[in-house]
Design a protein around this motif. Structure first.
Motif, PDB file in Angstrom:
ATOM      1  N   GLU A  47     -81.733  69.818-106.855  1.00 44.40           N
ATOM      2  CA  GLU A  47     -80.776  70.570-107.825  1.00 44.40           C
ATOM      3  C   GLU A  47     -81.370  70.313-109.251  1.00 44.40           C
ATOM      4  N   ASN A  82     -80.793  69.474-125.869  1.00 45.94           N
ATOM      5  CA  ASN A  82     -79.828  70.251-126.356  1.00 45.94           C
ATOM      6  C   ASN A  82     -79.258  71.184-125.241  1.00 45.94           C
ATOM      7  N   GLN A  83     -80.084  71.670-124.448  1.00 43.34           N
ATOM      8  CA  GLN A  83     -79.515  72.575-123.317  1.00 43.34           C
ATOM      9  C   GLN A  83     -78.551  71.821-122.281  1.00 43.34           C
ATOM     10  N   PHE A  84     -79.119  70.527-121.941  1.00 40.35           N
ATOM     11  CA  PHE A  84     -78.412  69.770-120.889  1.00 40.35           C
ATOM     12  C   PHE A  84     -77.430  68.680-121.490  1.00 40.35           C
ATOM     13  N   GLN A  85     -77.520  68.609-122.583  1.00 44.62           N
ATOM     14  CA  GLN A  85     -76.511  67.449-123.394  1.00 44.62           C
ATOM     15  C   GLN A  85     -76.559  66.398-122.905  1.00 44.62           C
ATOM     16  N   VAL A  86     -77.873  65.991-122.760  1.00 44.46           N
ATOM     17  CA  VAL A  86     -78.488  64.556-122.336  1.00 44.46           C
ATOM     18  C   VAL A  86     -79.451  64.112-123.344  1.00 44.46           C
ATOM     19  N   ALA A 124     -69.722  78.459-114.877  1.00 43.12           N
ATOM     20  CA  ALA A 124     -69.579  77.080-114.696  1.00 43.12           C
ATOM     21  C   ALA A 124     -69.764  76.966-113.107  1.00 43.12           C
ATOM     22  N   GLU A 177     -72.949  77.482-111.577  1.00 45.46           N
ATOM     23  CA  GLU A 177     -74.225  76.392-111.837  1.00 45.46           C
ATOM     24  C   GLU A 177     -74.175  75.377-110.713  1.00 45.46           C
ATOM     25  N   GLY A 178     -73.195  75.203-110.067  1.00 48.52           N
ATOM     26  CA  GLY A 178     -73.164  73.995-109.110  1.00 48.52           C
ATOM     27  C   GLY A 178     -73.404  74.622-107.826  1.00 48.52           C
TER      28      GLY A 178
END
Ligand SMILES: [Mn+2]
Ligand SMILES: [Mn+2]
Ligand SMILES: [Mn+2]
Ligand SMILES: [Mn+2]
Lengths: 136, 136
Positions: free
Chosen positions: B19, B45-49, B111, B114-115
């Motif tokens: 995934e 920035n994209q993944f907020q990680v 949203a 995405e999963g």
DNA sequence: CTCTGAGTTTAGCCATTGCTAAACTGACTG
DNA sequence: CAGTCAGTTTAGCAATGGCTAAACTCAGAG
């Protein structure tokens, strides 16, 4: 200040954090319904994972208040666990019925719904329910 | 990504293993398309990680042959990575269009897709495609 | 009653995916 | 052409969820 900009990937990550919990309480609920009691060995058989992994996962479930168990004893759902199990089972069933209504074969629908169920928002779940009803 | 038959939980576990890889190659593909190049900071920035998490994840992607990068350099997809990115983007788009065709609001559809995208078998994907076409 | 073995727990290992703090690079800037 | 600093890497930590090997429990067989 932590800006906590929630984006679509954050949603997926948080879904995954609860996914295993949901599958476990569902399984415990079903095993208790079928056998009268749930033992670690039943879960190991269900998830195809070692009994040691089950042991530690159940420990986390207990820590988080979903199950109650004593050393060498059976595994029981708490009120919180039972509530989550029922909600998860209901949602899971809707996703499964939806895939079947879409025309998916039963074996594929069973496999796909197991993953999809955890990523379905209330809005989408509702649309699935309506679709099932529209198909009688 | 729908492989290993074993039982339904094994399928979900293997889906999750791929995934993150799928989301990353998709993001890299899009960022390169938009900016001409992809840097770690863009992914953070994209993944907020954190950028550190990005750094190590990209290292695994490189180890597994999906990307090519040199220290302090940009991140590029390999042929294998590009192929996975295109397939993932196509599947993701179908799932998104399907949810929209079902009547889901755009923000929820974005949203949820995405999963969901990672747990959709070829059979289900095909049924989704047909459903979208039937709504044209 | 004791013994035994199925089932459980403990010990110890690994990979992944998250984090913060700190050191390092190298491309603009002055 | 030296300095600055945004961006990257390294170091080190934690939680989750996998594993095998080995020790322990306890209920039922003998
Ligand atoms: Mn389920
Ligand atoms: Mn599931
Ligand atoms: Mn995704
Ligand atoms: Mn998932």
């Amino acid at each position: 200040m932590a800006t906590a900009k929630q984006n679509r990937h954050s949603r997926t990550r948080s879904d995954h954090a609860t996914e295993l919990t949901e599958d476990y309480v569902e399984a415990i609920f079903d095993i208790v319904a079928a056998n009268g009691t749930c033992r670690a060995v039943d879960l190991a058989n269900q998830f195809q994972v070692s009994h040691v992994t089950i042991n530690r996962t159940v420990g986390r479930l207990q820590r988080d208040g979903y199950v109650e168990t004593e050393p060498y004893g059976p595994i029981e759902l708490t009120t919180k666990g039972t509530k989550l199990a029922k909600a998860s089972k209901e949602r899971h069933q809707i996703v499964l019925d939806f895939l079947l209504a879409l025309g998916i074969s039963r074996s594929t629908a069973i496999a796909d719904s197991e993953g999809i169920e955890h990523h379905v928002s209330p809005e989408t779940l509702n649309a699935m329910k309506e679709f099932i009803e529209s198909k009688d």
